[in-house]
Design an enzyme around this catalytic site. Structure first.
Site, PDB file in Angstrom:
ATOM      1  N   CYS A 226       0.813  -1.218   0.000  1.00 20.90           N
ATOM      2  CA  CYS A 226       0.000   0.000   0.000  1.00 20.90           C
ATOM      3  C   CYS A 226       0.846   1.267   0.000  1.00 20.90           C
ATOM      4  CB  CYS A 226      -0.908   0.013   1.230  1.00 20.90           C
ATOM      5  SG  CYS A 226      -1.958  -1.443   1.318  1.00 20.90           S
ATOM      6  N   CYS A 249      -4.965   4.668   8.123  1.00 19.44           N
ATOM      7  CA  CYS A 249      -5.191   3.238   8.341  1.00 19.44           C
ATOM      8  C   CYS A 249      -6.270   2.968   9.389  1.00 19.44           C
ATOM      9  CB  CYS A 249      -3.896   2.558   8.750  1.00 19.44           C
ATOM     10  SG  CYS A 249      -3.074   3.363  10.120  1.00 19.44           S
TER      11      CYS A 249
END
Ligand code: SF4
Length: 253
Positions: A226, A249
């Site tokens: 990511c 996140c």
């Protein structure tokens, strides 16, 4: 040095060890403490913010680190030697990140705690299908970061993070101390007002471990699936979850 003076960078002054473990406080008491400290410590030097947290919470205070560098761990260790440093070992980190973690543990007077998700990556693939991060990164972060953090923070009343206001528009109003209502804990952001130049100056001054990926074009470093390099003119976190409408996140809600 830019916006922050040498004193604000914590370049002066050395504190003593953290006090003995104080009594556990209830969430309402923690909320009141956080609200008062958030007002009174705005504009205070980073080391003073860390010192307030260490003296107020003793062993019930920890640091969290993504191991982009060892700046926050080092700063807090100056006022709380032996402080716990929580690292969320998702199983999907770059090797360079794990090297910073190991170096921080070896060189700094801190206690690094590597916290793993309940499932290995293979077990998660078996239950949710492979590459969950490509299909549902929120779920992947919940399993590999958010739940482990909440488990790791059990036993602490306060935690420190290395968020900075200049990292991205979503972090522009980061308070130096706030109440983390989701977890019922005080959250401390000692270097919220620092710029990247301030961080670089601190790293240089104290020879702090730093992730070598920064020198290879990464502006912010998370799990390898990511994270991409950033381009000229992008904010440092633009390379995180770049294929998704996702900027955090879930740890820092
Ligand atoms: Fe999964 Fe990516 Fe979140 Fe890491 S950053 S936990 S790989 S979605």
């Amino acid at each position: 040095m830019s916006l922050v003076s040498a004193a604000n960078l914590g370049l002066v002054g050395i504190g003593g060890p953290a006090p003995a473990d104080p009594a556990r406080r209830d969430p309402e008491e923690l909320r009141a403490l956080a609200e008062t400290a958030g007002r009174e410590l705005e504009g205070a030097p980073a080391l003073e913010i860390a010192r307030w947290a260490a003296e107020t919470f003793g062993d019930r205070f920890c640091v969290t680190s993504s191991m982009a560098d060892g700046v926050l761990a080092h700063l807090v260790s100056r006022v709380a030697p032996g402080v716990d440093v929580v690292f969320l070992d998702t199983g999907l980190h770059f090797p360079e990140t794990l090297r910073v973690r190991d170096e921080v543990a070896r060189r700094l007077p801190v206690n690094v705690r590597s916290i793993r998700p309940r499932m290995t990556v293979g077990q998660q693939d078996g239950q949710y299908g492979p590459r969950l991060f490509n299909r549902s990164p929120d779920d992947c972060c919940q399993l590999r970061k958010v739940e482990p953090l909440e488990r790791a923070l059990t036993g602490y009343d306060a935690w420190a993070a290395g968020l900075r206001r200049d990292e991205s528009p979503t972090r522009a109003t980061t308070p130096v101390v706030t109440f983390d209502a989701r977890r019922g804990k005080v959250k401390v952001n000692p270097i919220a007002t620092w710029t990247q130049r301030d961080v670089d100056a601190y790293i240089s001054r104290y020879d702090i471990p730093v992730n070598e990926l920064f020198s290879r074009g990464y502006g912010s470093i998370g799990c390898w699936p990511c994270t991409r390099r950033t381009k000229a003119g992008e904010d440092p976190r633009a390379g995180r979850w770049a294929m998704f409408e996702k900027t955090e996140c879930g740890l820092h809600v």
